[in-house]
Design a protein around this motif. Structure first.
Motif, PDB file in Angstrom:
ATOM      1  N   ILE A 222      42.524  33.536  45.228  1.00  0.00           N
ATOM      2  CA  ILE A 222      43.258  34.751  44.878  1.00  0.00           C
ATOM      3  C   ILE A 222      43.360  35.169  43.533  1.00  0.00           C
ATOM      4  CG2 ILE A 222      45.495  35.854  45.350  1.00  0.00           C
ATOM      5  CD1 ILE A 222      46.252  33.901  47.482  1.00  0.00           C
ATOM      6  N   ASN A 223      42.894  36.273  43.292  1.00  0.00           N
ATOM      7  CA  ASN A 223      42.543  36.699  41.902  1.00  0.00           C
ATOM      8  C   ASN A 223      43.449  38.068  41.340  1.00  0.00           C
ATOM      9  OD1 ASN A 223      40.528  35.025  41.494  1.00  0.00           O
ATOM     10  ND2 ASN A 223      39.002  36.374  42.660  1.00  0.00           N
ATOM     11  N   ASP A 224      44.475  38.274  42.176  1.00  0.00           N
ATOM     12  CA  ASP A 224      45.313  39.331  41.951  1.00  0.00           C
ATOM     13  C   ASP A 224      46.753  38.956  42.428  1.00  0.00           C
ATOM     14  OD1 ASP A 224      45.724  40.387  44.545  1.00  0.00           O
ATOM     15  OD2 ASP A 224      43.867  41.324  44.520  1.00  0.00           O
ATOM     16  N   ALA A 225      47.817  39.707  42.062  1.00  0.00           N
ATOM     17  CA  ALA A 225      49.052  39.460  42.431  1.00  0.00           C
ATOM     18  C   ALA A 225      49.667  40.073  43.546  1.00  0.00           C
ATOM     19  CB  ALA A 225      50.175  39.921  41.160  1.00  0.00           C
TER      20      ALA A 225
ATOM     21  N   THR B 294      45.559  45.435  56.329  1.00  0.00           N
ATOM     22  CA  THR B 294      46.868  45.183  56.168  1.00  0.00           C
ATOM     23  C   THR B 294      47.085  44.277  55.199  1.00  0.00           C
ATOM     24  OG1 THR B 294      47.214  43.614  57.953  1.00  0.00           O
ATOM     25  CG2 THR B 294      47.731  45.770  58.434  1.00  0.00           C
ATOM     26  N   MET B 295      46.122  43.633  54.445  1.00  0.00           N
ATOM     27  CA  MET B 295      45.969  42.427  53.739  1.00  0.00           C
ATOM     28  C   MET B 295      47.207  42.705  52.411  1.00  0.00           C
ATOM     29  SD  MET B 295      43.233  40.894  51.130  1.00  0.00           S
ATOM     30  CE  MET B 295      41.902  40.898  52.069  1.00  0.00           C
ATOM     31  N   HIS B 296      47.215  43.905  52.032  1.00  0.00           N
ATOM     32  CA  HIS B 296      47.996  44.211  50.863  1.00  0.00           C
ATOM     33  C   HIS B 296      49.236  44.842  51.260  1.00  0.00           C
ATOM     34  CE1 HIS B 296      43.989  43.507  48.779  1.00  0.00           C
ATOM     35  NE2 HIS B 296      44.864  42.828  47.953  1.00  0.00           N
TER      36      HIS B 296
ATOM     37  N   LEU C 106      37.156  43.486  47.320  1.00  0.00           N
ATOM     38  CA  LEU C 106      36.704  42.128  47.649  1.00  0.00           C
ATOM     39  C   LEU C 106      36.368  41.188  46.642  1.00  0.00           C
ATOM     40  CD1 LEU C 106      33.527  43.608  49.718  1.00  0.00           C
ATOM     41  CD2 LEU C 106      35.724  42.973  50.515  1.00  0.00           C
ATOM     42  N   HIS C 107      37.412  41.094  45.702  1.00  0.00           N
ATOM     43  CA  HIS C 107      37.508  40.234  44.773  1.00  0.00           C
ATOM     44  C   HIS C 107      38.325  39.029  45.142  1.00  0.00           C
ATOM     45  CE1 HIS C 107      40.715  43.286  44.046  1.00  0.00           C
ATOM     46  NE2 HIS C 107      41.393  42.013  43.747  1.00  0.00           N
ATOM     47  N   ASN C 108      38.760  38.905  46.248  1.00  0.00           N
ATOM     48  CA  ASN C 108      39.715  37.651  46.728  1.00  0.00           C
ATOM     49  C   ASN C 108      38.623  37.049  47.831  1.00  0.00           C
ATOM     50  OD1 ASN C 108      42.322  38.106  45.443  1.00  0.00           O
ATOM     51  ND2 ASN C 108      42.177  39.888  46.696  1.00  0.00           N
ATOM     52  N   SER C 109      38.608  35.658  47.860  1.00  0.00           N
ATOM     53  CA  SER C 109      37.928  35.000  48.854  1.00  0.00           C
ATOM     54  C   SER C 109      38.993  34.577  50.073  1.00  0.00           C
ATOM     55  CB  SER C 109      37.478  33.680  48.251  1.00  0.00           C
ATOM     56  OG  SER C 109      36.461  33.963  47.100  1.00  0.00           O
ATOM     57  N   TYR C 110      38.685  34.843  51.103  1.00  0.00           N
ATOM     58  CA  TYR C 110      39.158  34.294  52.518  1.00  0.00           C
ATOM     59  C   TYR C 110      38.276  34.141  53.635  1.00  0.00           C
ATOM     60  CZ  TYR C 110      38.861  39.468  53.092  1.00  0.00           C
ATOM     61  OH  TYR C 110      38.452  40.743  53.536  1.00  0.00           O
ATOM     62  N   ILE C 111      39.032  33.478  54.716  1.00  0.00           N
ATOM     63  CA  ILE C 111      37.919  33.276  55.648  1.00  0.00           C
ATOM     64  C   ILE C 111      39.015  33.674  56.978  1.00  0.00           C
ATOM     65  CG2 ILE C 111      36.891  31.716  57.440  1.00  0.00           C
ATOM     66  CD1 ILE C 111      36.483  29.873  54.927  1.00  0.00           C
ATOM     67  N   LEU C 112      38.363  34.588  57.970  1.00  0.00           N
ATOM     68  CA  LEU C 112      38.877  34.915  59.194  1.00  0.00           C
ATOM     69  C   LEU C 112      38.237  33.964  60.278  1.00  0.00           C
ATOM     70  CD1 LEU C 112      38.689  38.857  58.802  1.00  0.00           C
ATOM     71  CD2 LEU C 112      40.528  37.252  57.953  1.00  0.00           C
ATOM     72  N   HIS C 113      39.293  33.381  60.970  1.00  0.00           N
ATOM     73  CA  HIS C 113      38.761  32.209  61.997  1.00  0.00           C
ATOM     74  C   HIS C 113      39.117  32.766  63.447  1.00  0.00           C
ATOM     75  CE1 HIS C 113      37.980  28.923  59.012  1.00  0.00           C
ATOM     76  NE2 HIS C 113      39.051  29.172  58.593  1.00  0.00           N
ATOM     77  N   GLY C 114      38.078  32.368  64.373  1.00  0.00           N
ATOM     78  CA  GLY C 114      38.459  32.378  65.649  1.00  0.00           C
ATOM     79  C   GLY C 114      38.490  33.884  66.316  1.00  0.00           C
TER      80      GLY C 114
END
Length: 653
Positions: free
Chosen positions: A370-373, A425-427, A496-504
């Motif tokens: 996570i690169n932001d608040a 809806t991430m933010h 897109l400066h944050n890293s995440y994975i959407l599973h399943g």
């Protein structure tokens, strides 16, 4: 007189060097003995050194022993917490109300299945009768409280185990020391047992859960380990009506070898003056649990809850025939189900519940970096997913579901048209709140999530229940949307400066994992992997614009990577489909002006400070130098200017 003379001679004695050395050495030895003995007692690693007259003797309770016992019993939680599968709920969760100082820091200890919601910390029960209906809160303390008959010290901890769908509470009780002369052999054995940390403590572990596949059932599992030489005894209290409203009556009923309690009553009045009839059937537990020395005890208490539609309170008090018939019908349903459940092994019920929760969490969101608040943390995401699943029914998981109904729900779950429409809806902080303080806030958040999904094309997923809610939340987090022919990833390129994975992610009969990752230079790229199911289906994918030939997604462990390309105008960053021809034709229908790499797009979005700013800075610098030049010119070249060099004839030299 003798003492006075000796005191007068004390300064002369201390004036000797050898006397001062002896006195200093004696003080150092006493200080060392006090430090070593106190440290041994604090750590609980041994009996300690009781050489000083004020040191604690063997009969003093060692508070470190219960704490060491708790740390040993909860050591496995640390690994689960690192994987995001466990959330600590504080060092102690009381039977009644939570400690007011520690309660705000810990998330609510909620277990639920869409029909029942239970707050373990505050021993409260809510029943959710249906969609858009307010929750019913019977004035009944739902769980059994275990109170030790005698304990010298106690420590405890609790955790929310997300993938198991339960709250686990651990308590360590230190029994009182045996009285002096109670038996030489027993006393020696007790001292030998206390050699290790926590060896004198009775371990009490409780699991609280609302069964995932049986909406009317909740369970309290009790496990007691007594390694001491004495019998461990605990009083059992509850479930009981909450004072001052005693709107419940209890009867003990028997059927064959089984005994159970039947609690009948009603909920507090609603604003319209109506109430819900409530019937709770519970397995009968003995009043005093006794565990023999060096032995274990496993017990489980089963509860079944049924409620009616709202009825008029005045008619209920008048003992109307209709209300009495409804109450009798609820009692018959509760009797029937509790007797059926008492015939099923408890281990089978618990295993079924845990397997279903593990299936639900096969999908999810994993935050990598996570690169932001404004992006929710991994803890916030996991807790929100767990709470929403706990507030959602799961008709797809019901054992009474017909084959045709199951096939229809699974088809909806595997391909939902036009879900999720709109931005990601991430933010959205109101959907992924960083802090929830009570169960009512969680129930309100569940209503907001369901309404959001329904308005964004996910009505079919909401009808499926908990599996559909999980699917919709995962789709909404990253901005994934189903269309008639493909699944598209339409995240905002600027975030897109944050890293995440959407599973399943369910697509046809397969599960897709989609990740947004960053390379060594901080540039984002997409990683896609597939977990196929039988029968195998070919799936293809292409990046934004689909100018390159679509790639077939396979089950290779390394997966497939795609660059992040940004089109003008903006279109989805990735397309996934089972129709290869559709993706090949898609490039001719987008009508794009340009396709840029992500770094080129960001450079155009944020080109730097405007030209006017730099022109102003340059003008100020130029004006400053002109003003400085004018000062120098007037000093040496203007009227009355001084000469640059002075001659010897100058009187001032």
């Amino acid at each position: 007189m003798w003492l006075q003379q000796r005191l007068k001679g004390l300064p002369g004695l201390l004036s000797s060097s050898w006397a001062r050395r002896v006195l200093g050495l004696l003080g150092f030895v006493l200080l060392l003995l006090w430090y070593v003995g106190g440290r041994a007692r604090r750590t609980g690693a041994g009996p300690g050194l009781h050489l000083l007259p004020w040191s604690s003797g063997p009969g003093e309770p060692r508070a470190a022993e219960p704490q060491a016992c708790v740390e040993a019993a909860t050591r496995a939680w640390r690994v689960l917490q690192e994987r995001g599968e466990a959330v600590p709920l504080g060092t102690r969760v009381p039977d009644g109300a939570a400690d007011p100082e520690s309660a705000p820091a810990a998330p609510p200890a909620l277990v639920g299945n869409g029909f029942l919601a239970l707050d373990v910390s505050h021993n409260r029960l809510w029943v959710m009768p249906g969609e858009r209906q307010p929750p019913v809160a019977p004035e009944l303390a739902p769980f059994v409280q275990l109170r030790p008959l005698s304990a010298q010290a106690e420590a405890g901890a609790a955790a929310l185990l997300l993938r198991q769908g339960l709250v686990r509470r651990v308590r360590c009780l230190q029994p009182p020391e045996p009285p002096p002369g109670a038996g030489g052999a027993a006393g020696a054995a007790g001292q030998a047992a206390s050699a290790g940390a926590g060896a004198q403590c009775v371990l009490l572990q409780e699991d609280f859960l609302a069964h995932r596949a049986r909406p009317h059932l909740y369970v309290q599992r009790i496990h007691i380990h007594n390694p001491t030489e004495r019998v461990a005894a605990l009083w059992t209290v509850g479930p009981t009506p909450r004072p001052p409203l005693k709107a419940f009556s209890s009867t003990l009923e028997k059927a064959g070898d089984h005994q159970f309690l039947l609690h009948s009553g009603h909920s507090p009045p609603l604003p319209n003056g109506k109430v819900n009839l409530v019937v709770v059937a519970a397995k009968k537990l003995v009043d005093l649990l006794q565990v023999a020395p060096k032995s274990l005890l496993d017990e489980a208490v089963l509860w079944v809850v049924y409620i009616s539609e709202p009825v008029d309170l005045r008619a209920l008090k008048a003992k109307g025939a209709k209300e009495m018939k409804e109450l009798k019908a609820l009692q018959d349903l509760a009797r029937k189900e509790i007797l059926e459940l008492m015939e099923i092994p408890v281990a089978e019920l618990l295993l079924d519940h845990q397997q279903l929760w593990a299936q639900l969490f096969a999908s999810g969101v994993e935050m990598k970096k996570i690169n932001d608040a404004h992006t929710p943390s991994s803890l916030t995401v996991n807790l929100t997913l767990y709470y929403m699943l706990s507030c959602s029914p799961a008709p797809l998981l019901s054992p009474t579901l017909s084959r045709w109904e199951r096939d229809q729900m699974e088809a909806t779950l595997n391909y939902e048209d036009h879900c999720f429409s709109g931005h990601a809806t991430m933010h959205a902080e109101n959907l992924w709140p960083g802090r929830l303080s009570n169960v009512l806030q969680i129930l309100q958040l569940s209503d907001v999530w369901k309404l959001t999904l329904q308005k964004r094309g996910c009505k079919g997923l909401v009808k499926v229940g908990a599996p559909g809610i999980m699917q919709g939340m995962v789709l909404s987090f990253g901005g994934l949307q189903f269309t008639e022919n493909h699944l598209q990833f339409q995240a905002d390129p600027d975030v897109l400066h944050n890293s995440y994975i959407l599973h399943g992610i369910h697509y046809k009969t397969d599960h897709i994992n989609l990740a947004v990752l960053l390379d060594g230079e901080g540039k984002p790229f997409l990683h896609v992997s597939v977990k196929p199911h039988s029968p195998p289906v070919k799936i293809y994918a292409c990046e934004a614009g689909c100018l390159n030939e679509p790639v077939e997604l396979t089950s290779e462990p390394q997966g497939h990577t795609f660059p992040v390309m940004v089109t003008q105008p903006i279109t989805p960053l990735l397309y996934i489909s089972t129709d290869l021809l559709h993706l090949q034709d898609l490039r001719h229908t987008l009508h794009l002006k340009a396709i840029l790499a992500h770094e080129e797009h960001m450079a155009k979005q944020y080109p730097g400070l405007p030209f006017l700013f730099w022109f102003s800075v340059a003008s100020l610098i130029t004006l400053f130098h002109l003003f400085l030049f004018k000062l120098i010119y007037n000093e040496y070249c203007g009227p009355g200017a001084k000469s640059l060099f002075r001659s010897k004839e100058d009187p001032s030299v």
